[in-house]
Enzyme design. Sequence first.
Site, mmCIF file in Angstrom:
data_model
loop_
_atom_site.group_PDB
_atom_site.id
_atom_site.type_symbol
_atom_site.label_atom_id
_atom_site.label_comp_id
_atom_site.label_asym_id
_atom_site.label_seq_id
_atom_site.Cartn_x
_atom_site.Cartn_y
_atom_site.Cartn_z
ATOM 1 N N GLU A 42 -1.942 44.948 80.785
ATOM 2 C CA GLU A 42 -1.726 44.929 82.239
ATOM 3 C C GLU A 42 -0.995 46.205 82.640
ATOM 4 O O GLU A 42 -0.410 46.866 81.773
ATOM 5 C CB GLU A 42 -0.874 43.703 82.606
ATOM 6 C CG GLU A 42 -1.555 42.404 82.225
ATOM 7 C CD GLU A 42 -0.778 41.160 82.640
ATOM 8 O OE1 GLU A 42 0.366 41.290 83.128
ATOM 9 O OE2 GLU A 42 -1.345 40.063 82.477
ATOM 10 N N GLU A 66 -10.032 43.670 64.761
ATOM 11 C CA GLU A 66 -10.107 44.747 65.757
ATOM 12 C C GLU A 66 -9.511 46.030 65.163
ATOM 13 O O GLU A 66 -10.054 47.122 65.308
ATOM 14 C CB GLU A 66 -9.340 44.347 67.026
ATOM 15 C CG GLU A 66 -9.182 45.502 68.012
ATOM 16 C CD GLU A 66 -8.673 45.103 69.380
ATOM 17 O OE1 GLU A 66 -8.560 43.891 69.662
ATOM 18 O OE2 GLU A 66 -8.382 46.010 70.182
ATOM 19 N N THR A 71 -0.350 50.247 69.429
ATOM 20 C CA THR A 71 0.009 51.633 69.082
ATOM 21 C C THR A 71 0.402 51.710 67.610
ATOM 22 O O THR A 71 0.752 50.696 66.990
ATOM 23 C CB THR A 71 1.205 52.137 69.922
ATOM 24 O OG1 THR A 71 2.365 51.355 69.591
ATOM 25 C CG2 THR A 71 0.926 52.032 71.422
HETATM 26 C C1 LIG Z 1 -9.106 54.272 76.367
HETATM 27 C C2 LIG Z 1 -8.333 52.995 76.231
HETATM 28 C C3 LIG Z 1 -9.017 51.811 76.008
HETATM 29 C C4 LIG Z 1 -8.326 50.601 75.920
HETATM 30 N N1 LIG Z 1 -9.028 49.423 75.792
HETATM 31 C C5 LIG Z 1 -8.362 48.247 75.934
HETATM 32 C C6 LIG Z 1 -9.077 47.016 75.999
HETATM 33 O O1 LIG Z 1 -10.312 46.976 75.889
HETATM 34 N N2 LIG Z 1 -8.375 45.860 76.190
HETATM 35 C C7 LIG Z 1 -7.018 45.852 76.310
HETATM 36 O O2 LIG Z 1 -6.437 44.791 76.496
HETATM 37 N N3 LIG Z 1 -6.301 47.013 76.248
HETATM 38 C C8 LIG Z 1 -6.946 48.193 76.071
HETATM 39 N N4 LIG Z 1 -6.240 49.373 76.017
HETATM 40 C C9 LIG Z 1 -4.791 49.336 76.151
HETATM 41 C C10 LIG Z 1 -4.035 49.694 74.885
HETATM 42 O O3 LIG Z 1 -4.200 48.712 73.902
HETATM 43 C C11 LIG Z 1 -2.567 49.919 75.293
HETATM 44 O O4 LIG Z 1 -2.511 51.115 76.060
HETATM 45 C C12 LIG Z 1 -1.641 49.986 74.107
HETATM 46 O O5 LIG Z 1 -1.532 48.727 73.485
HETATM 47 C C13 LIG Z 1 -0.234 50.457 74.505
HETATM 48 O O6 LIG Z 1 0.264 49.759 75.601
HETATM 49 P P1 LIG Z 1 0.876 50.572 76.837
HETATM 50 O O7 LIG Z 1 -0.118 51.576 77.274
HETATM 51 O O8 LIG Z 1 1.370 49.582 77.837
HETATM 52 O O9 LIG Z 1 2.115 51.346 76.225
HETATM 53 P P2 LIG Z 1 3.631 50.776 76.062
HETATM 54 O O10 LIG Z 1 3.630 49.436 75.448
HETATM 55 O O11 LIG Z 1 4.331 50.962 77.364
HETATM 56 O O12 LIG Z 1 4.168 51.839 75.009
HETATM 57 C C14 LIG Z 1 4.604 53.166 75.374
HETATM 58 C C15 LIG Z 1 5.217 53.805 74.120
HETATM 59 O O13 LIG Z 1 6.332 53.006 73.670
HETATM 60 C C16 LIG Z 1 6.150 52.657 72.323
HETATM 61 N N5 LIG Z 1 6.687 51.318 72.060
HETATM 62 C C17 LIG Z 1 6.516 50.187 72.800
HETATM 63 N N6 LIG Z 1 7.130 49.149 72.199
HETATM 64 C C18 LIG Z 1 7.684 49.620 71.059
HETATM 65 C C19 LIG Z 1 8.440 49.042 70.003
HETATM 66 N N7 LIG Z 1 8.733 47.737 69.961
HETATM 67 N N8 LIG Z 1 8.840 49.850 68.986
HETATM 68 C C20 LIG Z 1 8.522 51.158 68.967
HETATM 69 N N9 LIG Z 1 7.827 51.762 69.932
HETATM 70 C C21 LIG Z 1 7.387 51.010 70.973
HETATM 71 C C22 LIG Z 1 4.639 52.670 72.098
HETATM 72 O O14 LIG Z 1 4.320 52.810 70.731
HETATM 73 C C23 LIG Z 1 4.235 53.864 72.940
HETATM 74 O O15 LIG Z 1 4.419 55.043 72.205
HETATM 75 C C24 LIG Z 1 -6.913 50.594 76.040
HETATM 76 C C25 LIG Z 1 -6.222 51.806 76.234
HETATM 77 C C26 LIG Z 1 -6.910 52.991 76.345
HETATM 78 C C27 LIG Z 1 -6.137 54.253 76.607
#
Ligand SMILES: Cc1cc2nc3c(=O)[nH]c(=O)nc-3n(C[C@H](O)[C@H](O)[C@H](O)COP(=O)(O)OP(=O)(O)OC[C@H]3O[C@@H](n4cnc5c(N)ncnc54)[C@H](O)[C@@H]3O)c2cc1C
Length: 371
Positions: free
Chosen positions: A119, A234, A357
């Site tokens: 989200e 996945e 990530t």
């Molecule tokens: C091209 C693309 C396709 C995608 N496809 C899908 C899809 O089909 N379905 C879907 O549901 N999602 C999808 N995603 C979403 C993707 O899985 C998320 O972007 C990813 O899980 C990271 O979440 P976020 O972007 O909210 O980053 P955040 O969770 O905000 O993280 C930001 C940074 O903080 C770090 N971080 C966060 N928590 C911790 C922790 N506990 N310890 C250490 N570091 C941390 C992360 O590693 C990252 O570096 C897609 C994303 C992209 C860019």
Amino acid sequence: MFRAAFRQFLDKEVVPHAEEWERAGITDREMYLKAGVAGFLGFNAPEEHGGSGVDDFRYNQVTAEEIQLAGVNAAATGIGLHNDVCLPYFLHAATEDQKARWLPGICAGTSITAIAMTEPGIGSDLAGMATTAIRDGDHYVVNGSKTFITNGIHADLVVTAVKTDPGQRHKGMSLLVLERGMEGFERGRNLDKIGMHAQDTAELFFTDVQVPVENLLGEEGQGFTWLVRNLPQERLNIAMAAVAAARAAFGWTLEYCKERTAFGQPIGSFQNSRFRLAEMATEIEIGQTFVDRCVMALNAGELTAEEAAMAKWWATDLQGRVVDAGVQLHGGYGYMEEYPIARAFADARVTRIYGGTNEIMKEIIGRSLGV
Ligand SMILES: Cc1cc2nc3c(=O)[nH]c(=O)nc-3n(C[C@H](O)[C@H](O)[C@H](O)COP(=O)(O)OP(=O)(O)OC[C@H]3O[C@@H](n4cnc5c(N)ncnc54)[C@H](O)[C@@H]3O)c2cc1C
């Protein structure tokens, strides 16, 4: 034979259109229909529902590899998402009625799938999601939004993670299948990414969407359990594709290093280039060996969340190192879109982010070590 047939499909139906789809920011839906007719969609599904009853992830691995080697990563990634990532929810969490309703379309390519967890406000912290599904008689009323959803524009069936009990974290999560055309289910923009241009990635919005209880996958409150069950597959899909992408990038780079000359000799003959190529070749073999072992473990029902996390972070980091070195060895041409290494470089960056990530992968592994 399967590998040759799939490669022939890519060469005929995907490669000639890949450039056009990159520019359009989306593939043609026809690609899914053609893949369905050729038997490349839902082949893991039972035959009575239109699949081939194949229970061997090596077939999925072959498709992931050929997509990368053909240089059509963005154009054909949706096929991998459909088969490797979304299908398991329909195979394992669905009731017999739901399978009969949805699997034939999934196998035929008339129903394209997506999975929506992320989200705008949360990604890594899934249990903090805000999309709600409140039961009202024979349906749920869904409100909220999702973002970054792969296949988001094309998808007809979206496995959507929702909170059926917003007061709870993990235990309040359920999975609902949202279908194209449901009132209040809108798509936002096809997002403008730095790579993976032919892959549609979209925002989804839900405003008082009435979703029949028949669209609940698994039991209410079991959504997180299903995600935990399926996420290793996945992540293995991402790892398989990452090693294959590294192999493809290595192949293009090696060829270039043999052809391009500087100071009167092929650039590959400089010791630095030769050592870099030797390192790449070695690391790819190491990565391949571990990924292959994970595929066999998945087939045996023994792949752990930790092994899948190891494969995902290491293979995608490897991919990042190889494409970066590949660009460097191509010199200025490596920065030009017309060279496949340039596109591979831009496409690769996201694999360390999506599917969880790489930092979250290390969290999963680290926790299992008791630290
Ligand atoms: C091209 C693309 C396709 C995608 N496809 C899908 C899809 O089909 N379905 C879907 O549901 N999602 C999808 N995603 C979403 C993707 O899985 C998320 O972007 C990813 O899980 C990271 O979440 P976020 O972007 O909210 O980053 P955040 O969770 O905000 O993280 C930001 C940074 O903080 C770090 N971080 C966060 N928590 C911790 C922790 N506990 N310890 C250490 N570091 C941390 C992360 O590693 C990252 O570096 C897609 C994303 C992209 C860019």
